[in-house]
Design an enzyme around this catalytic site. Sequence first.
Site, PDB file in Angstrom:
ATOM      1  N   ARG A  53       0.785  -1.237   0.000  1.00  0.00           N
ATOM      2  CA  ARG A  53       0.000   0.000   0.000  1.00  0.00           C
ATOM      3  C   ARG A  53       0.818   1.288   0.000  1.00  0.00           C
ATOM      4  O   ARG A  53       0.247   2.371   0.010  1.00  0.00           O
ATOM      5  CB  ARG A  53      -1.001   0.049   1.170  1.00  0.00           C
ATOM      6  CG  ARG A  53      -2.038  -1.030   1.123  1.00  0.00           C
ATOM      7  CD  ARG A  53      -3.236  -0.734   1.969  1.00  0.00           C
ATOM      8  NE  ARG A  53      -2.930  -0.591   3.378  1.00  0.00           N
ATOM      9  CZ  ARG A  53      -3.854  -0.528   4.327  1.00  0.00           C
ATOM     10  NH1 ARG A  53      -5.137  -0.566   4.020  1.00  0.00           N
ATOM     11  NH2 ARG A  53      -3.517  -0.399   5.592  1.00  0.00           N
ATOM     12  N   ASP A  54       2.149   1.199  -0.042  1.00  0.00           N
ATOM     13  CA  ASP A  54       2.960   2.420  -0.120  1.00  0.00           C
ATOM     14  C   ASP A  54       4.231   2.173  -0.932  1.00  0.00           C
ATOM     15  O   ASP A  54       5.319   2.578  -0.541  1.00  0.00           O
ATOM     16  CB  ASP A  54       3.292   2.929   1.287  1.00  0.00           C
ATOM     17  CG  ASP A  54       3.768   4.391   1.294  1.00  0.00           C
ATOM     18  OD1 ASP A  54       3.444   5.136   0.344  1.00  0.00           O
ATOM     19  OD2 ASP A  54       4.458   4.777   2.254  1.00  0.00           O
ATOM     20  N   VAL A  55       4.066   1.508  -2.073  1.00  0.00           N
ATOM     21  CA  VAL A  55       5.201   1.263  -2.954  1.00  0.00           C
ATOM     22  C   VAL A  55       5.576   2.598  -3.601  1.00  0.00           C
ATOM     23  O   VAL A  55       4.731   3.270  -4.188  1.00  0.00           O
ATOM     24  CB  VAL A  55       4.867   0.216  -4.040  1.00  0.00           C
ATOM     25  CG1 VAL A  55       6.016   0.061  -5.019  1.00  0.00           C
ATOM     26  CG2 VAL A  55       4.504  -1.121  -3.402  1.00  0.00           C
TER      27      VAL A  55
END
Length: 190
Positions: A53-55
């Site tokens: 969810r935070d690539v």
Amino acid sequence: GNVHYLVTEYVPGTDLRRLVRAQGPLPMDQAAMVLRQAALGLHYAHQQGLVHRDVKPGNVVVTPDGHAKVSDVGLAAWTMGLADDPRAGKIVGTADYLSPEQIRSPMNVGPPSDIYSLGCTTYYAVTGKVPYPGGDARSKCRRHLEETPWHPRKFVPDLAEEFVDLIADMMEKDPAKRIASAEEVAERFS
């Protein structure tokens, strides 16, 4: 006692964002090598039921010998337990790399969301620019939903067609039309 702590591997090197800022956009072959490894790391996480969810470039660490590791799972969630997540229903992540579905329906994020973000990261790695520069977080989110970024060849004229197609396939707005798995992304980087 009551102190909890997390022990992780020490990874020497720098993150992809700092690397690009220091050296400029990566040559296509170096970007492919780094991002292939990141895709394999994401594939492993996805197989375990974890969505990052935070690539983003700041969460891909590159060692001096060229190994890449995906880091910072602080916003990660188990796909089978999103309802139990205290951030469920909230948009989490970094505006420059958010997938359209993270914006539209944050309860329905899955591996395709990480693939979109990896596509944005790839765009940054080879161009040195985020897909939707300028503006505030709200305008960036609107552009992720509605616009197509500038063609990467505007910044890197000799970028191979297959590489441009891979970025486009990872950044497909509709998750059902996006590349199906991070494993397939890794194969296409080979």
